[in-house]
Design a protein around this motif. Sequence first.
Motif, short mmCIF file in Angstrom:
data_model
loop_
_atom_site.label_atom_id
_atom_site.label_comp_id
_atom_site.label_asym_id
_atom_site.label_seq_id
_atom_site.Cartn_x
_atom_site.Cartn_y
_atom_site.Cartn_z
N SER A 140 -6.47 11.13 10.37
CA SER A 140 -7.37 10.00 10.59
C SER A 140 -8.55 11.10 10.82
CB SER A 140 -7.20 9.12 11.61
OG SER A 140 -7.33 9.94 12.82
N LEU A 141 -9.67 10.48 10.94
CA LEU A 141 -10.82 11.22 11.42
C LEU A 141 -10.70 11.67 12.87
CD1 LEU A 141 -13.93 8.64 10.49
CD2 LEU A 141 -13.69 11.07 9.87
N LEU A 142 -9.94 11.10 13.75
CA LEU A 142 -9.74 11.54 14.97
C LEU A 142 -8.49 12.56 15.10
CD1 LEU A 142 -9.68 8.39 17.11
CD2 LEU A 142 -10.99 10.29 17.67
N ASN A 143 -7.82 12.79 14.13
CA ASN A 143 -6.94 13.77 13.83
C ASN A 143 -6.79 14.41 12.43
OD1 ASN A 143 -4.46 15.40 13.96
ND2 ASN A 143 -3.33 14.16 15.04
N ARG A 144 -7.46 15.49 12.28
CA ARG A 144 -7.65 16.12 10.96
C ARG A 144 -6.67 17.51 10.77
NH1 ARG A 144 -14.03 15.78 9.48
NH2 ARG A 144 -13.12 16.78 7.74
N ASN A 145 -5.87 17.70 11.79
CA ASN A 145 -4.97 19.13 11.69
C ASN A 145 -4.49 19.31 10.24
OD1 ASN A 145 -5.75 19.39 14.33
ND2 ASN A 145 -3.72 18.44 15.08
N ILE A 146 -4.19 18.40 9.61
CA ILE A 146 -3.40 18.48 8.41
C ILE A 146 -4.19 19.13 7.30
CG2 ILE A 146 -1.63 16.86 8.80
CD1 ILE A 146 -3.03 15.15 6.49
N GLU A 147 -5.57 18.98 7.62
CA GLU A 147 -6.28 19.66 6.48
C GLU A 147 -6.19 21.19 6.41
OE1 GLU A 147 -10.30 18.54 7.26
OE2 GLU A 147 -9.85 16.46 7.18
N LEU A 148 -5.75 21.92 7.59
CA LEU A 148 -5.35 23.22 7.58
C LEU A 148 -4.39 23.72 6.65
CD1 LEU A 148 -5.47 24.08 11.43
CD2 LEU A 148 -7.04 24.99 9.53
N GLU A 149 -3.36 23.04 6.63
CA GLU A 149 -2.00 23.87 5.66
C GLU A 149 -1.35 22.86 5.12
OE1 GLU A 149 0.17 26.69 7.99
OE2 GLU A 149 -1.49 28.15 8.00
N VAL A 150 -1.19 21.55 5.76
CA VAL A 150 -0.14 20.47 5.09
C VAL A 150 -0.88 20.02 3.82
CG1 VAL A 150 0.69 18.18 5.43
CG2 VAL A 150 0.65 19.78 7.27
N ILE A 151 -2.15 19.71 3.66
CA ILE A 151 -2.59 19.19 2.52
C ILE A 151 -2.70 20.10 1.52
CG2 ILE A 151 -4.93 18.33 1.45
CD1 ILE A 151 -5.23 16.39 3.86
#
Length: 278
Positions: A140-151
């Motif tokens: 979500s806008l509040l939790n964007r951690n997956i943009e680093l490596e998961v996505i």
Amino acid sequence: MYDTADVYGRSRKGWTEETIGRWFASRPEAREQVVLATKVYGAVGDGPNEKGLSAYRIRAQIEASLRRLQTDRVDLYQFHHIDRSVQWEEIWQAIDTLVTQGKVVYSGSSNFPGWGIARANEHAIRRGSFGLVSEQSIYSLLNRNIELEVIPAAQQYGLGVIPWSPLGGGLLGGVLGDKPTTGRRSSERIAAGVEKHRPQLERYEAFAAKRGVAPAVLGLAWVLRQPGVTGPIIGPRTSSQLEDAVAALEVELDETDLATLDEIFPGPGGPAPEAYSW
């Protein structure tokens, strides 16, 4: 898509699957109109074989899920968490058997790190197995951690990304000024989240008002706009919440809108390693 898990349930584990199963039983024609997804990993009992992703557990749990769901197959069978104690050769052997039997159509992951997606699919490639087709992650806008490596990993291996908690556990649904009495918004966790993020939420809700959309609609529209996302998991409790979710499909966000939201809720700065090494 209907998404559930073997451990979900208001009164007991498996209750949600049973509820969906009763719905299918009352509407047999509906089954072919639904992509049915469930998950395996979480503990359903205290025994040594009642948690995890061993071949035995996968085979036993799919049978239990199919009984509760009152169907002959699961369209998307997801690994609810990575299991470091089981080798992927064992996991894929079990899944391949279920696919051959027609009990599972596709398999996906949930809450996996980028390296976990890569490891799972590299083992699948070596076996000649189909591998993972989706990853369900908190996003979500509040939790964007997956943009680093998961996505990036999901895109590299052709997985669809299915965000869960796309409204930050309700914080992006328009919570300022509410006087909750029951439900999730009345919890201490939500109250603490509001205070932690109050300046951001104030700017966010003001921007939503300026755009003329409800905060929940804006939050879902942003998630839908992100690379690799196929569709978020929503859990509406009311018809108005469902209408908000559907309305998000019609909202167009231009580059200025996206830049404004990035300013309010900064992400990690892009994919790894660029985000932290350049």
